[in-house]
Scaffold this motif. Structure first.
Motif, PDB file in Angstrom:
ATOM      1  N   ASP A 121       0.864  -1.192   0.000  1.00 22.87           N
ATOM      2  CA  ASP A 121       0.000   0.000   0.000  1.00 22.87           C
ATOM      3  C   ASP A 121       0.898   1.238   0.000  1.00 22.87           C
ATOM      4  O   ASP A 121       1.838   1.318   0.794  1.00 22.87           O
ATOM      5  CB  ASP A 121      -0.882  -0.026   1.259  1.00 22.87           C
ATOM      6  N   PRO A 122       0.597   2.220  -0.865  1.00 22.03           N
ATOM      7  CA  PRO A 122       1.470   3.404  -0.896  1.00 22.03           C
ATOM      8  C   PRO A 122       1.493   4.153   0.427  1.00 22.03           C
ATOM      9  O   PRO A 122       2.431   4.908   0.689  1.00 22.03           O
ATOM     10  CB  PRO A 122       0.856   4.276  -2.006  1.00 22.03           C
ATOM     11  N   ALA A 123       0.476   3.939   1.272  1.00 17.15           N
ATOM     12  CA  ALA A 123       0.421   4.626   2.566  1.00 17.15           C
ATOM     13  C   ALA A 123       0.766   3.691   3.731  1.00 17.15           C
ATOM     14  O   ALA A 123       0.574   4.048   4.887  1.00 17.15           O
ATOM     15  CB  ALA A 123      -0.966   5.215   2.776  1.00 17.15           C
ATOM     16  N   PRO A 127       6.723  -0.621   4.655  1.00 15.33           N
ATOM     17  CA  PRO A 127       7.628  -0.599   3.494  1.00 15.33           C
ATOM     18  C   PRO A 127       8.795   0.387   3.650  1.00 15.33           C
ATOM     19  O   PRO A 127       9.938   0.054   3.308  1.00 15.33           O
ATOM     20  CB  PRO A 127       6.687  -0.211   2.342  1.00 15.33           C
ATOM     21  N   ALA A 128       8.536   1.583   4.194  1.00 19.58           N
ATOM     22  CA  ALA A 128       9.637   2.553   4.372  1.00 19.58           C
ATOM     23  C   ALA A 128      10.648   2.034   5.391  1.00 19.58           C
ATOM     24  O   ALA A 128      11.859   2.194   5.231  1.00 19.58           O
ATOM     25  CB  ALA A 128       9.083   3.902   4.833  1.00 19.58           C
ATOM     26  N   VAL A 129      10.127   1.380   6.432  1.00 14.35           N
ATOM     27  CA  VAL A 129      11.003   0.853   7.482  1.00 14.35           C
ATOM     28  C   VAL A 129      11.869  -0.282   6.918  1.00 14.35           C
ATOM     29  O   VAL A 129      13.069  -0.364   7.193  1.00 14.35           O
ATOM     30  CB  VAL A 129      10.149   0.371   8.682  1.00 14.35           C
ATOM     31  N   ALA A 130      11.253  -1.136   6.096  1.00 17.74           N
ATOM     32  CA  ALA A 130      12.006  -2.251   5.494  1.00 17.74           C
ATOM     33  C   ALA A 130      13.140  -1.718   4.619  1.00 17.74           C
ATOM     34  O   ALA A 130      14.255  -2.259   4.626  1.00 17.74           O
ATOM     35  CB  ALA A 130      11.064  -3.135   4.675  1.00 17.74           C
ATOM     36  N   GLY A 198       5.392   9.213   5.629  1.00 15.36           N
ATOM     37  CA  GLY A 198       6.159   8.619   6.724  1.00 15.36           C
ATOM     38  C   GLY A 198       7.607   8.473   6.295  1.00 15.36           C
ATOM     39  O   GLY A 198       7.876   8.120   5.144  1.00 15.36           O
ATOM     40  N   VAL A 199       8.527   8.768   7.206  1.00 14.90           N
ATOM     41  CA  VAL A 199       9.951   8.662   6.870  1.00 14.90           C
ATOM     42  C   VAL A 199      10.658   7.819   7.934  1.00 14.90           C
ATOM     43  O   VAL A 199      10.512   8.066   9.135  1.00 14.90           O
ATOM     44  CB  VAL A 199      10.626  10.047   6.772  1.00 14.90           C
ATOM     45  N   VAL A 218      11.061   6.418   2.434  1.00 15.13           N
ATOM     46  CA  VAL A 218       9.912   7.340   2.457  1.00 15.13           C
ATOM     47  C   VAL A 218       8.674   6.588   1.968  1.00 15.13           C
ATOM     48  O   VAL A 218       8.718   5.914   0.941  1.00 15.13           O
ATOM     49  CB  VAL A 218      10.160   8.559   1.537  1.00 15.13           C
ATOM     50  N   THR A 219       7.573   6.725   2.709  1.00 18.76           N
ATOM     51  CA  THR A 219       6.304   6.124   2.276  1.00 18.76           C
ATOM     52  C   THR A 219       5.207   7.183   2.262  1.00 18.76           C
ATOM     53  O   THR A 219       5.375   8.259   2.842  1.00 18.76           O
ATOM     54  CB  THR A 219       5.916   4.942   3.193  1.00 18.76           C
TER      55      THR A 219
END
Ligand SMILES: Cc1cc2nc3c(=O)[nH]c(=O)nc-3n(C[C@H](O)[C@H](O)[C@H](O)COP(=O)(O)OP(=O)(O)OC[C@H]3O[C@@H](n4cnc5c(N)ncnc54)[C@H](O)[C@@H]3O)c2cc1C
Length: 289
Positions: A121-123, A127-130, A198-199, A218-219
């Motif tokens: 999901d783009p939000a 994913p940003a954390v991974a 989210g960063v 960045v997500t």
């Protein structure tokens, strides 16, 4: 709000799930926590004819130290388990913190790390954390395994590098280098908590307190979670003075085609990316102590 008809399978091994996927192809969907897939099915935005529930497979939910260091996390591990795990809190504290920022307790009790990453999901928060933690994703299909870096995993909106016959089994998080700090900062939607932006940042210090490494994801900003390479390059080798941090944060959105929707305009998302990159970088430096 009723799903279309589907047949339900509850395999008890990854091999059985993989062969069901191979048999049913594009008509099949894996079910993990169901907190993205079931709403999509109820809206008939997803209409799989075959649902393969991963919930009865033993050994897909675990958190342990990986051989050679770092963490190995089973794909069916829930947000709540990540949030509560002492291993995660000490080995990848940003992951525990970000999991705690997902939605509410009901979603955190059901939603899984594997489902979050596979859904892309783009939000989504993880994913940003991974990306920032340089995670590696281990997949299985009938008779085959692959290792995909988080950088290569997120391909486009709701699209990953997973093949239709692949199951995400495990997420490996390398150990953080000594003198590293990490932090996840997000501007969340007030109702759902999904990341408007989210960063996730990891910063490593050398003996003099200069930056010897930086890893930033960045997500929420664009169609998929991405690495903020320009921001990383701006930090590495610097003394992490204020001007450098401001410049690095300002470059975190470079290359992103910003989403523009009812939650935030593209212009506002670009602004938020700089602000939240700055917050994540400063918090990561503070956590590096
Ligand atoms: C009210 C609400 C608020 C939310 N707020 C947030 C939020 O603040 N932040 C956030 O990040 N998310 C949020 N979410 C989404 C939530 O985190 C989902 O749980 C997550 O996106 C999907 O995980 P899941 O385990 O529920 O997967 P599912 O919904 O079961 O599956 C999602 C997709 O991934 C595939 N899949 C699942 N597991 C695997 C696997 N092991 N291998 C291959 N493919 C797989 C499925 O086939 C499906 O296509 C929210 C959801 C709801 C309902």
């Amino acid at each position: 709000m009723v799903t279309s008809a589907f047949s339900y399978h509850a395999p008890t091994s990854v091999a059985e799930a993989a062969s069901l996927l191979a048999e049913h192809g594009d008509d099949a969907k894996l079910l993990a926590g169901g907190h993205s897939l079931i709403p999509l099915m109820k809206l008939r935005l997803a209409e799989p004819g075959v649902l393969i529930d991963l919930g009865k497979i033993e050994g897909l939910s675990y958190i342990r130290e990986a051989d050679g260091g770092g963490l190995a996390i089973g794909a069916m591990t829930t947000y709540a388990e990540l949030q509560a795990s002492e291993l995660v809190r000490s080995g990848a504290p940003m992951l525990a913190d970000a999991a705690g920022q997902v939605a509410d307790a009901q979603v955190r009790n059901m939603g899984t790390i594997g489902g979050s990453l596979a859904h892309a999901d783009p939000a989504g928060d993880l994913p940003a954390v991974a990306i920032a933690l340089n995670a590696e994703l281990i997949t299985s299909s009938t008779g085959d395994h692959r290792t995909i870096s988080a950088d290569d995993f997120f391909v486009d909106l709701l699209t990953t590098a997973l093949e239709p016959n692949e199951i995400l089994n495990e997420i490996r998080i390398p150990a953080l280098a000594a003198n590293s700090g990490s932090a996840y900062a997000k501007f969340g939607n007030k109702a759902s908590h999904y990341a408007i932006v989210g960063v996730a940042a990891v910063v490593t210090l050398d003996g003099e307190g200069n930056c010897s490494g930086a890893s930033i994801g960045v997500t929420g900003a664009g169609a998929k979670a991405v690495r903020a390479s320009d921001a990383e390059a701006a930090l590495v080798g610097s003394s992490l003075d204020d001007a450098t941090i401001i410049a690095a944060a300002g470059s975190a959105g470079n290359g992103i085609e910003f989403n523009d929707d009812v939650h935030a305009s593209a212009e506002y998302r670009a602004h938020l990316t700089g602000v939240y990159a700055g917050r994540a970088i400063r918090a990561a430096i503070a956590n590096a102590g």
